[in-house]
Design a protein around this motif. Structure first.
Motif, short mmCIF file in Angstrom:
data_model
loop_
_atom_site.label_atom_id
_atom_site.label_comp_id
_atom_site.label_asym_id
_atom_site.label_seq_id
_atom_site.Cartn_x
_atom_site.Cartn_y
_atom_site.Cartn_z
N GLU A 203 -16.26 1.88 -17.45
CA GLU A 203 -16.31 0.61 -17.05
C GLU A 203 -14.90 0.12 -17.41
N PHE A 204 -14.31 0.37 -18.39
CA PHE A 204 -12.85 0.00 -18.77
C PHE A 204 -11.65 0.57 -17.74
N TYR A 205 -11.72 1.76 -17.36
CA TYR A 205 -10.92 2.27 -16.40
C TYR A 205 -11.24 2.06 -14.70
N SER A 206 -10.05 1.97 -13.99
CA SER A 206 -10.23 2.24 -12.60
C SER A 206 -9.55 3.46 -12.46
N PHE A 207 -10.16 4.46 -11.78
CA PHE A 207 -9.41 5.61 -11.60
C PHE A 207 -9.47 5.88 -10.05
N ILE A 208 -8.27 5.68 -9.48
CA ILE A 208 -8.09 5.82 -7.95
C ILE A 208 -7.45 7.23 -7.76
N TYR A 209 -8.31 7.94 -7.02
CA TYR A 209 -7.97 9.33 -6.59
C TYR A 209 -7.72 9.47 -5.13
N LEU A 210 -6.44 9.85 -4.94
CA LEU A 210 -6.13 10.45 -3.45
C LEU A 210 -6.30 11.79 -3.28
N PRO A 211 -7.07 12.65 -2.74
CA PRO A 211 -7.19 14.02 -2.69
C PRO A 211 -6.02 14.52 -1.64
N SER A 316 -0.52 10.27 11.55
CA SER A 316 -0.53 11.66 11.24
C SER A 316 -1.11 11.47 9.58
N SER A 317 -1.28 12.57 9.15
CA SER A 317 -1.66 12.91 7.66
C SER A 317 -0.75 12.44 6.81
N GLY A 318 0.80 12.65 7.11
CA GLY A 318 1.48 12.31 6.36
C GLY A 318 1.85 10.77 6.24
N GLU A 319 1.70 10.21 7.48
CA GLU A 319 1.97 8.62 7.70
C GLU A 319 0.74 7.78 6.81
N LYS A 320 -0.58 8.59 6.80
CA LYS A 320 -1.64 7.84 6.22
C LYS A 320 -1.42 7.79 4.58
N ARG A 321 -0.87 9.04 4.28
CA ARG A 321 -0.50 8.85 2.76
C ARG A 321 0.70 7.73 2.36
N LYS A 322 1.47 7.77 3.40
CA LYS A 322 2.32 6.49 3.11
C LYS A 322 1.74 5.19 3.02
N ALA A 323 0.97 5.00 4.00
CA ALA A 323 0.09 3.85 4.21
C ALA A 323 -0.50 3.55 2.87
N LEU A 324 -1.47 4.72 2.33
CA LEU A 324 -2.10 4.19 1.19
C LEU A 324 -1.43 3.96 -0.15
N LEU A 325 -0.17 4.76 -0.32
CA LEU A 325 0.79 4.14 -1.29
C LEU A 325 1.30 2.85 -1.12
N THR A 357 13.00 14.19 4.28
CA THR A 357 13.93 13.08 4.30
C THR A 357 12.99 11.98 3.93
N ALA A 358 11.43 12.02 3.72
CA ALA A 358 10.61 10.92 3.29
C ALA A 358 10.17 11.35 2.00
N CYS A 359 10.43 12.44 1.35
CA CYS A 359 9.85 13.13 0.00
C CYS A 359 10.35 12.05 -0.91
N PHE A 360 11.79 11.99 -1.03
CA PHE A 360 12.23 11.25 -2.15
C PHE A 360 11.70 9.84 -2.32
N LYS A 361 11.58 9.29 -0.82
CA LYS A 361 11.09 7.83 -0.80
C LYS A 361 9.87 7.75 -1.21
N GLN A 362 8.91 8.58 -0.97
CA GLN A 362 7.53 8.61 -1.23
C GLN A 362 7.40 8.83 -3.04
N PHE A 363 8.39 9.49 -3.46
CA PHE A 363 8.41 9.71 -4.89
C PHE A 363 8.98 8.48 -5.58
N GLU A 364 9.82 7.74 -4.83
CA GLU A 364 10.45 6.55 -5.54
C GLU A 364 9.45 5.49 -5.53
N LYS A 365 8.53 5.55 -4.39
CA LYS A 365 7.37 4.52 -4.45
C LYS A 365 6.28 4.93 -5.60
#
Length: 663
Positions: A203-211, A316-325, A357-365
């Motif tokens: 109840e205390f935690y919200s665990f959000i998991y993106l496989p 695309s799969s990559g764009e979806k992951r960017k959107a979720l972040l 190109t997008a990897c670094f920005k994804q990790f910055e996010k």
């Protein structure tokens, strides 16, 4: 936060393991080859925190065939909980206090010999390291999860190896005597207490998991769950004011009566039962969550570009992951109540399906999400962020889990060197070389073809902060300022970039500037300006002009030694030292009588003696003081209405402008 994880015979993990997850920051990365179990760690945590009724566990295949006796699979995280977040005076607060006090003070010899000694020693070592950062007076340390004792039975709450220590049950029974009127405590059993603690944790935690793998159907489900989790307490409290508890009690009364009538019609040969030890009634929280879930069922996130809407699940799969972040960051940023310490954000391979190109920005996010106070757990095969992260930890998992090592990213190079020694060089290529290679690849991709990013690479984190605060007013487009962990790393990156770009000059659109200090033991480094958009220079204080020169690395002038602290704006440097004196640093009392000289930068602004120079240097040489001074200096610059950028920084800014390609 989740500090660590005890795991046995779950998915790819065979036998017992202790996996340290965090050290001194909320950012945690899991690295290693394919198939070593990085994603298994996140899956295990998701199983504990998000699955309510678990009838089966993803047991290790080999163990499943051998039978579970003496090999019972378990998942037991170790939670680090701020005491201020738990309501004081309750039975649960008393339970957590007892469990935590024992756990914080455990020693290896207190565990029974049936457990693998190296697992116990690894936990004790990690626990003692945590104790240097997290005060046991402020944080609970709680091991709780579950174990599957028999193949056809539901897993039950467990504390794993800690149950071999009798102190837990003995002290809990004694501590809970004042609460015997609470119905579930009347049994006084450790099993009931463990069940309640696990229920509290969930109840205390919200665990959000993106496989890693997100199908169209699963994406819609994840998007809805993400939105619900991140909405947090605010919207739930508003709905709670509408749905009264007495109405829920009335609903439960009618439902219980209905179930009893149905059982009676079946001559009580059959009856409805929840498949767990505790029969839970429908609660106000259940109703609220169902309302939110139903609301989001037909709400589809769209991306808007140039006035056109595109459903995210069509990307695309990559764009979806960017959107979720993007979605996660937006919700968490606007919802501080839930984000502080109680949300854990876990993602598998955020770089998946993305161009370099997008990897670094994804990790910055992801770093921005962590900076909000949210614990982030990340599995990755892209190591380009590790040497430049500056904070956080990386858990390396080797093939067959023979080595599980927690690396502190504040000192990545030193940690890697130590680990290479421990493993006799086995993992050198995997970690050190790959991290540099991935970073260089990301830089190259971001400055070639249609990409025109600008990179300013410097040695350390304080260098970045100083450069950032002054360049903020200079409007350099697409600028990334990146500390790479020292001069050797910076020279390596410059060399790699030169080799990779020498035959691709026509494709280069962005620019890279590498900035070195001039150390006392400076070694000449050969470089050329053969690539217009790639430069490496070092700082040197020119006593004659009172300015900082940006020299080529082949220049033979190496005196005086010049660091970033010598190249700051002179007046802001003076003000920072004076503020230190006002804040109680009495060694700077001489600042009351100091006159400033006509000089642009800090190296020549003060008319001081050699002894007074040593006092300043001794302060900066103390652990953490360069960071403290940097924070104070940057605050003064940001609060000032006067824009005062040292000339050498303006030269760098000019390099990045279109009309000034060369220095």
């Amino acid at each position: 936060m989740i500090a660590g994880l005890f795991l046995r015979n779950f998915k790819s993990f065979k036998n017992q393991h202790y996996i340290p997850i965090m050290q001194d920051s909320s950012s945690s990365y899991f690295i290693g080859e394919n198939g070593v179990g990085k994603s298994t760690v996140l899956s295990a945590l998701n199983t504990v925190l998000n699955h309510n009724d678990i009838n089966r566990l993803d047991i290790n295949n080999e163990i499943r065939s051998q039978g579970l006796e003496t090999r019972e699979p378990f998942i037991v995280p170790v939670f680090l909980i701020e005491k201020s977040k738990v309501r004081r005076g309750t039975a649960m607060a008393r339970i957590l206090k007892v469990i935590s006090n024992i756990t914080w003070n455990l020693e290896s010899h207190e565990f029974t010999s049936t457990f693998q000694r190296n697992i116990v020693d690894r936990f004790i070592e990690h626990k003692d390291n945590l104790a240097q950062i997290y005060d046991e007076k402020t944080f609970f340390l709680i091991p709780i999860g579950f174990i599957k004792k028999k193949a056809n039975e539901t897993p039950v709450p467990s504390m794993s190896i800690f149950e071999s220590i009798p102190d837990y049950e003995e002290q809990l029974v004694e501590a809970l005597e004042p609460f015997t009127t609470i119905s579930w405590l009347k049994k006084g059993s450790l099993d009931e207490i463990k069940s309640k603690v696990l229920e509290f944790i969930k109840e205390f935690y919200s665990f959000i998991y993106l496989p890693a793998e997100i199908t169209v159907d699963s994406y819609s489900k994840i998007e809805g769950e993400l939105s619900q989790s991140l909405l947090g307490d605010d919207i739930q409290n508003k709905i709670q004011k509408i749905i009264k508890k007495k109405d829920i009690d009335e609903i439960n009364k009618h439902l219980n009566e209905y179930i009893a009538d149905v059982s009676s019609l079946l001559d009580n040969s059959y009856h409805f039962k929840k498949p767990s030890q505790r029969q839970t009634l429908f609660t106000q929280r259940h109703m609220i969550l169902k309302i939110i879930e139903t609301y989001f069922t037909d709400k589809i996130l769209h991306r808007r570009v140039d006035g056109r809407d595109t459903p995210i699940n069509n990307l695309s799969s990559g764009e979806k992951r960017k959107a979720l972040l993007d979605l996660a960051f937006a919700f968490l940023k606007s919802n501080p109540k839930k984000s502080v310490s109680q949300t854990i954000f876990a993602i598998d391979e955020p770089e998946l399906s993305l161009h370099a190109t997008a990897c670094f920005k994804q990790f910055e996010k992801l770093k921005k999400i962590s900076d909000l106070g949210v614990q982030t757990l990340i599995t990755t095969h892209w190591y380009g962020f590790l040497p430049v992260a500056g904070v956080g930890s990386a858990t390396y998992i080797s093939p067959n889990q023979t080595h599980i090592k927690l690396l502190n990213l504040r000192s990545f190079k030193e940690e890697i060197s130590n680990f290479v020694g421990e493993s006799k060089g086995i993992y050198l290529d995997t970690l050190e070389v790959k991290s540099t290679h991935d970073l260089v690849q990301s830089i190259i991709a971001s400055i070639t073809a249609t990409n025109n990013y600008n990179w300013l690479l410097c040695e350390g984190k304080t260098d970045k902060n100083y450069l950032e605060v002054h360049l903020e007013c200079e409007n350099v487009e697409n600028l990334i300022i990146l500390p790479v962990g020292g001069s050797f790393a910076l020279k390596d990156i410059y060399t790699y970039l030169t080799l990779a770009l020498k035959d691709r000059r026509s494709t280069i659109k962005g620019k890279v500037y590498c900035l070195l200090d001039t150390d006392q033991a400076y070694n000449e480094f050969h470089s050329t300006d053969s690539i217009t958009n790639l430069k490496i220079r070092r700082l040197l204080f020119n006593k004659k002009s009172g300015c900082i020169d940006l020299l080529k690395t082949t220049d033979n002038r190496v005196s005086p030694a010049t660091e970033i602290e010598d190249a700051l704006d002179g007046l802001f440097f003076y003000d920072t030292l004076y503020r230190l004196y006002e804040d109680g640093y009495k060694q700077f009392a001489f600042m009351q009588d100091i006159e400033t000289l006509t000089c642009e930068v800090s190296a020549g602004i003060l008319d001081i003696t050699k002894k007074q120079q040593e006092i300043i240097q001794n302060y900066l040489d103390q652990p953490g003081m360069k960071v403290d001074f940097c924070n104070r200096y940057c605050s003064l610059v940001m609060d000032s209405e006067d824009v005062s950028t040292p000339g050498w920084i303006l030269e760098i800014a000019d390099f990045f402008s279109d009309e000034n390609s060369k220095l």
